[in-house]
Design an enzyme around this catalytic site. Structure first.
Site, PDB file in Angstrom:
ATOM      1  N   ASP A 223      -8.133   6.281  -5.000  1.00 54.61           N
ATOM      2  CA  ASP A 223      -7.032   6.545  -5.583  1.00 54.61           C
ATOM      3  C   ASP A 223      -7.458   8.339  -5.145  1.00 54.61           C
ATOM      4  O   ASP A 223      -6.507   9.026  -5.133  1.00 54.61           O
ATOM      5  CB  ASP A 223      -6.931   6.454  -6.578  1.00 54.61           C
TER       6      ASP A 223
ATOM      7  N   CYS B 168      -4.729   3.668  20.273  1.00 57.48           N
ATOM      8  CA  CYS B 168      -4.959   2.738  21.433  1.00 57.48           C
ATOM      9  C   CYS B 168      -3.781   1.400  21.373  1.00 57.48           C
ATOM     10  O   CYS B 168      -4.163   0.719  21.916  1.00 57.48           O
ATOM     11  CB  CYS B 168      -6.236   2.197  21.006  1.00 57.48           C
TER      12      CYS B 168
ATOM     13  N   TYR C 268       0.598  -1.255   0.125  1.00 58.71           N
ATOM     14  CA  TYR C 268      -0.049  -0.083  -0.470  1.00 58.71           C
ATOM     15  C   TYR C 268       0.270   1.335  -0.188  1.00 58.71           C
ATOM     16  O   TYR C 268       0.703   2.842  -0.577  1.00 58.71           O
ATOM     17  CB  TYR C 268      -0.855   0.482   1.048  1.00 58.71           C
TER      18      TYR C 268
ATOM     19  N   THR D 273     -14.996  -0.138 -16.064  1.00 55.58           N
ATOM     20  CA  THR D 273     -14.897  -1.049 -15.073  1.00 55.58           C
ATOM     21  C   THR D 273     -15.137  -2.647 -16.266  1.00 55.58           C
ATOM     22  O   THR D 273     -15.647  -2.378 -16.701  1.00 55.58           O
ATOM     23  CB  THR D 273     -15.698  -1.118 -14.082  1.00 55.58           C
ATOM     24  N   SER D 274     -14.456  -3.411 -15.379  1.00 59.18           N
ATOM     25  CA  SER D 274     -14.237  -5.406 -15.318  1.00 59.18           C
ATOM     26  C   SER D 274     -15.811  -5.774 -15.382  1.00 59.18           C
ATOM     27  O   SER D 274     -16.276  -6.279 -15.758  1.00 59.18           O
ATOM     28  CB  SER D 274     -13.354  -6.252 -15.385  1.00 59.18           C
TER      29      SER D 274
ATOM     30  N   HIS E 292     -15.236   1.470  -2.209  1.00 57.18           N
ATOM     31  CA  HIS E 292     -14.434   0.609  -1.901  1.00 57.18           C
ATOM     32  C   HIS E 292     -13.226   0.917  -1.433  1.00 57.18           C
ATOM     33  O   HIS E 292     -12.083   0.730  -0.822  1.00 57.18           O
ATOM     34  CB  HIS E 292     -13.502  -0.214  -2.987  1.00 57.18           C
TER      35      HIS E 292
HETATM   36  C1  BJW Z   1     -10.534   1.522 -19.385  1.00 56.27           C
HETATM   37  C2  BJW Z   1      -9.303   2.421 -20.150  1.00 56.27           C
HETATM   38  C3  BJW Z   1      -9.894   3.750 -20.805  1.00 56.27           C
HETATM   39  C4  BJW Z   1      -9.223   0.819 -19.163  1.00 56.27           C
HETATM   40  N1  BJW Z   1     -10.592   4.150 -20.626  1.00 56.27           N
HETATM   41  N2  BJW Z   1     -11.799   2.177 -19.619  1.00 56.27           N
HETATM   42  C5  BJW Z   1     -21.207 -12.435  -6.333  1.00 56.27           C
HETATM   43  C6  BJW Z   1     -21.089 -13.500  -7.554  1.00 56.27           C
HETATM   44  C7  BJW Z   1     -19.622 -13.639  -7.185  1.00 56.27           C
HETATM   45  C8  BJW Z   1     -18.947 -13.439  -6.001  1.00 56.27           C
HETATM   46  C9  BJW Z   1     -19.288 -12.327  -5.233  1.00 56.27           C
HETATM   47  C10 BJW Z   1     -20.328 -11.989  -5.265  1.00 56.27           C
HETATM   48  N3  BJW Z   1     -20.787 -11.242  -4.219  1.00 56.27           N
HETATM   49  C11 BJW Z   1     -19.071 -11.087  -3.761  1.00 56.27           C
HETATM   50  C12 BJW Z   1     -18.323 -11.849  -3.836  1.00 56.27           C
HETATM   51  C13 BJW Z   1     -17.413 -12.472  -3.356  1.00 56.27           C
HETATM   52  C14 BJW Z   1     -15.876 -10.681  -4.039  1.00 56.27           C
HETATM   53  C15 BJW Z   1     -16.149 -10.335  -6.227  1.00 56.27           C
HETATM   54  O1  BJW Z   1     -16.649 -10.092  -6.583  1.00 56.27           O
HETATM   55  N4  BJW Z   1     -15.498 -11.398  -6.264  1.00 56.27           N
HETATM   56  C16 BJW Z   1     -15.499 -10.998  -7.674  1.00 56.27           C
HETATM   57  C17 BJW Z   1     -14.052 -11.521  -8.139  1.00 56.27           C
HETATM   58  C18 BJW Z   1     -15.430 -12.913  -7.876  1.00 56.27           C
HETATM   59  N5  BJW Z   1     -16.579  -9.597  -3.260  1.00 56.27           N
HETATM   60  C19 BJW Z   1     -15.970  -9.186  -2.293  1.00 56.27           C
HETATM   61  O2  BJW Z   1     -15.242  -9.778  -1.810  1.00 56.27           O
HETATM   62  C20 BJW Z   1     -16.617  -8.253  -2.219  1.00 56.27           C
HETATM   63  N6  BJW Z   1     -17.253  -8.076  -0.338  1.00 56.27           N
HETATM   64  C21 BJW Z   1     -18.074  -8.601  -0.785  1.00 56.27           C
HETATM   65  O3  BJW Z   1     -19.097  -9.281  -1.239  1.00 56.27           O
HETATM   66  O4  BJW Z   1     -19.071  -9.129   0.977  1.00 56.27           O
HETATM   67  C22 BJW Z   1     -19.798  -9.633   1.282  1.00 56.27           C
HETATM   68  C23 BJW Z   1     -19.696  -9.600   2.794  1.00 56.27           C
HETATM   69  C24 BJW Z   1     -20.926  -8.563   3.265  1.00 56.27           C
HETATM   70  C25 BJW Z   1     -21.269  -9.199   4.944  1.00 56.27           C
HETATM   71  C26 BJW Z   1     -19.781  -9.338   5.314  1.00 56.27           C
HETATM   72  C27 BJW Z   1     -19.237  -9.136   5.056  1.00 56.27           C
HETATM   73  C28 BJW Z   1     -18.614  -9.690   3.723  1.00 56.27           C
HETATM   74  C29 BJW Z   1     -15.489  -6.861  -1.948  1.00 56.27           C
HETATM   75  C30 BJW Z   1     -15.172  -6.846  -3.203  1.00 56.27           C
HETATM   76  C31 BJW Z   1     -13.806  -5.744  -3.181  1.00 56.27           C
HETATM   77  C32 BJW Z   1     -12.548  -5.242  -4.055  1.00 56.27           C
HETATM   78  N7  BJW Z   1     -11.605  -5.184  -3.476  1.00 56.27           N
HETATM   79  C33 BJW Z   1     -10.915  -4.132  -4.647  1.00 56.27           C
HETATM   80  C34 BJW Z   1      -9.480  -4.213  -3.899  1.00 56.27           C
HETATM   81  C35 BJW Z   1      -9.816  -2.210  -3.419  1.00 56.27           C
HETATM   82  C36 BJW Z   1      -8.588  -2.199  -2.512  1.00 56.27           C
HETATM   83  C37 BJW Z   1      -7.515  -1.357  -3.467  1.00 56.27           C
HETATM   84  O5  BJW Z   1      -7.361  -0.925  -4.205  1.00 56.27           O
HETATM   85  O6  BJW Z   1      -6.460  -2.327  -2.978  1.00 56.27           O
HETATM   86  O7  BJW Z   1     -11.385  -3.511  -5.472  1.00 56.27           O
HETATM   87  S1  BJW Z   1     -10.242  -5.719  -5.680  1.00 56.27           S
HETATM   88  C38 BJW Z   1     -10.721  -4.466  -7.200  1.00 56.27           C
HETATM   89  O8  BJW Z   1     -11.873  -4.713  -8.434  1.00 56.27           O
HETATM   90  C39 BJW Z   1     -10.587  -2.867  -6.605  1.00 56.27           C
HETATM   91  C40 BJW Z   1     -11.673  -2.773  -7.299  1.00 56.27           C
HETATM   92  O9  BJW Z   1     -12.647  -1.708  -6.853  1.00 56.27           O
HETATM   93  C41 BJW Z   1     -12.199  -3.397  -8.284  1.00 56.27           C
HETATM   94  C42 BJW Z   1     -12.669  -3.216  -9.272  1.00 56.27           C
HETATM   95  O10 BJW Z   1     -11.702  -3.397 -10.006  1.00 56.27           O
HETATM   96  P1  BJW Z   1     -12.639  -2.360 -11.517  1.00 56.27           P
HETATM   97  O11 BJW Z   1     -12.550  -1.317 -11.145  1.00 56.27           O
HETATM   98  O12 BJW Z   1     -13.048  -2.380 -12.624  1.00 56.27           O
HETATM   99  O13 BJW Z   1     -10.711  -2.994 -12.231  1.00 56.27           O
HETATM  100  P2  BJW Z   1     -10.235  -3.583 -13.432  1.00 56.27           P
HETATM  101  O14 BJW Z   1      -8.684  -3.769 -13.503  1.00 56.27           O
HETATM  102  O15 BJW Z   1     -11.126  -5.397 -12.895  1.00 56.27           O
HETATM  103  O16 BJW Z   1     -11.196  -3.577 -14.633  1.00 56.27           O
HETATM  104  C43 BJW Z   1     -10.360  -1.815 -15.044  1.00 56.27           C
HETATM  105  C44 BJW Z   1     -11.416  -1.899 -17.245  1.00 56.27           C
HETATM  106  O17 BJW Z   1     -10.928  -0.736 -17.182  1.00 56.27           O
HETATM  107  C45 BJW Z   1     -11.305  -2.239 -17.486  1.00 56.27           C
HETATM  108  O18 BJW Z   1     -12.684  -3.804 -17.979  1.00 56.27           O
HETATM  109  C46 BJW Z   1     -10.255  -2.166 -18.772  1.00 56.27           C
HETATM  110  O19 BJW Z   1     -10.975  -2.783 -20.029  1.00 56.27           O
HETATM  111  C47 BJW Z   1     -11.181  -0.057 -18.289  1.00 56.27           C
HETATM  112  N8  BJW Z   1     -10.044  -0.030 -19.466  1.00 56.27           N
HETATM  113  N9  BJW Z   1      -8.236   1.554 -19.928  1.00 56.27           N
HETATM  114  C48 BJW Z   1     -12.026   3.291 -19.858  1.00 56.27           C
HETATM  115  N10 BJW Z   1      -8.542   4.364 -20.629  1.00 56.27           N
END
Ligand code: BJW
Length: 252
Positions: free
Chosen positions: A106, A156, A69, A194-195, A121
């Site tokens: 960010d 703490c 981080y 977003t993906s 997030h």
């Molecule tokens: C462009 C571009 C340009 C390129 N212009 N575009 C249902 C089904 C299946 C699984 C689950 C479900 N429900 C929950 C889950 C589990 C899990 C999950 O979803 N897993 C899947 C991956 C399978 N979800 C969780 O665990 C979540 N929690 C939860 O559901 O808790 C339940 C609960 C309830 C109560 C108590 C306890 C639990 C939490 C998810 C947290 C995600 N965290 C991260 C890290 C954040 C911290 C950090 O940054 O350090 O978040 S993971 C990472 O992925 C980050 C992002 O926000 C997130 C999404 O990614 P994003 O933004 O879509 O990026 P990319 O890289 O994937 O895509 C980029 C896109 O941009 C691409 O499409 C490119 O084409 C495009 N692009 N250039 C426009 N110039």
């Protein structure tokens, strides 16, 4: 589904929709130099989320997680919002009922001037205490002065952690509810960079679609949402969003 040209109903909706909800992901910050997670250059190609972005990973090796981080903070400290962030901030200023939900940690949307913002997030620039029950801390002891491998601590005594949402963690109270409400009530939903694979964020466009909204994806690549969206605009958000703004409002 329309790929490419900007259809008239989208331009009209941007100008007249009572409520607009936007979901952004890492792609909108890619043009600022922030790496995405998935894809050929994505962080998850080089780092395993199981080692760095779960509560278990932090319990097992907090120093490693902090190292990662700190490295990301250093990279993000050097970047600025790009034309995509600024176009969304200007759209919000023109349109009452505009809500921006971001998965990004960010802080670039706030830096660009977006105000009606849900950071689903969390925010990488904040720390929070790991003690139970969670409590606020007035200042962060040691951050900035502790050694690169050390773990910052709350007043703490408990370790601090980045205030972001890891896999397997629930979102901050109220955030998901606010996001669902924004998408349920939207007449127009823009899904940008977003993906669409991480839940619950990936479910938001479906909420809007079921409630009758026009759902628009802006992404250079295909995603699981592409087949469901009413309009797909293939291109980088730093180009497509200012162009949408120009067509709807002139200028920019
Ligand atoms: C462009 C571009 C340009 C390129 N212009 N575009 C249902 C089904 C299946 C699984 C689950 C479900 N429900 C929950 C889950 C589990 C899990 C999950 O979803 N897993 C899947 C991956 C399978 N979800 C969780 O665990 C979540 N929690 C939860 O559901 O808790 C339940 C609960 C309830 C109560 C108590 C306890 C639990 C939490 C998810 C947290 C995600 N965290 C991260 C890290 C954040 C911290 C950090 O940054 O350090 O978040 S993971 C990472 O992925 C980050 C992002 O926000 C997130 C999404 O990614 P994003 O933004 O879509 O990026 P990319 O890289 O994937 O895509 C980029 C896109 O941009 C691409 O499409 C490119 O084409 C495009 N692009 N250039 C426009 N110039």
């Amino acid at each position: 589904m329309i790929v490419g040209n900007v259809p008239r109903p989208l331009v009209d909706a941007l100008r007249t929709a009572g409520r607009i909800a936007v979901l952004t992901g890492a792609g909108i910050s890619a043009e600022s130099g922030v790496p995405t997670f998935r894809g050929p250059e994505g962080l998850w190609r080089r780092y395993r989320p199981e080692d760095l972005a779960t509560p278990l990973a932090f319990a097992r090796d907090p120093a490693l997680v902090w190292e990662w981080y700190r490295w990301r903070r250093q990279r993000m400290a050097a970047v600025s919002p790009n034309p995509g962030h600024f176009a969304l901030a200007r759209m919000e200023a023109r349109r009452p009922g505009f809500v921006l939900v971001t998965q990004n940690v960010d802080g670039l949307h706030a830096a660009a001037g977006s105000r009606n913002l849900v950071e689903l997030h969390g925010n990488i620039w904040r720390d929070r205490c790991t003690s139970r029950p969670p409590h606020r801390f007035d200042r962060q002891f040691g951050e900035g002065t502790e050694g690169a491998m050390e773990i910052p601590r709350c007043h703490c005594g408990a370790p601090l952690r980045p205030d972001v949402v890891w896999f397997g963690e629930g979102l901050a109270p109220g955030d998901l509810e606010a996001a669902i409400e924004a998408f349920r009530e939207a007449d127009l939903a823009l899904v940008v960079g977003t993906s669409s694979v991480v839940y619950p964020a990936a479910a938001l466009p479906g909420v809007a679609k079921s409630a009758g909204a026009l759902v628009v994806e802006i992404n250079p690549d295909e995603t699981p949402l592409s087949g469901e969206a009413d309009v797909v605009l293939r291109g980088p958000s730093g180009v497509v969003l200012p162009e949408l703004e120009r067509l709807a409002f002139g200028g920019a």
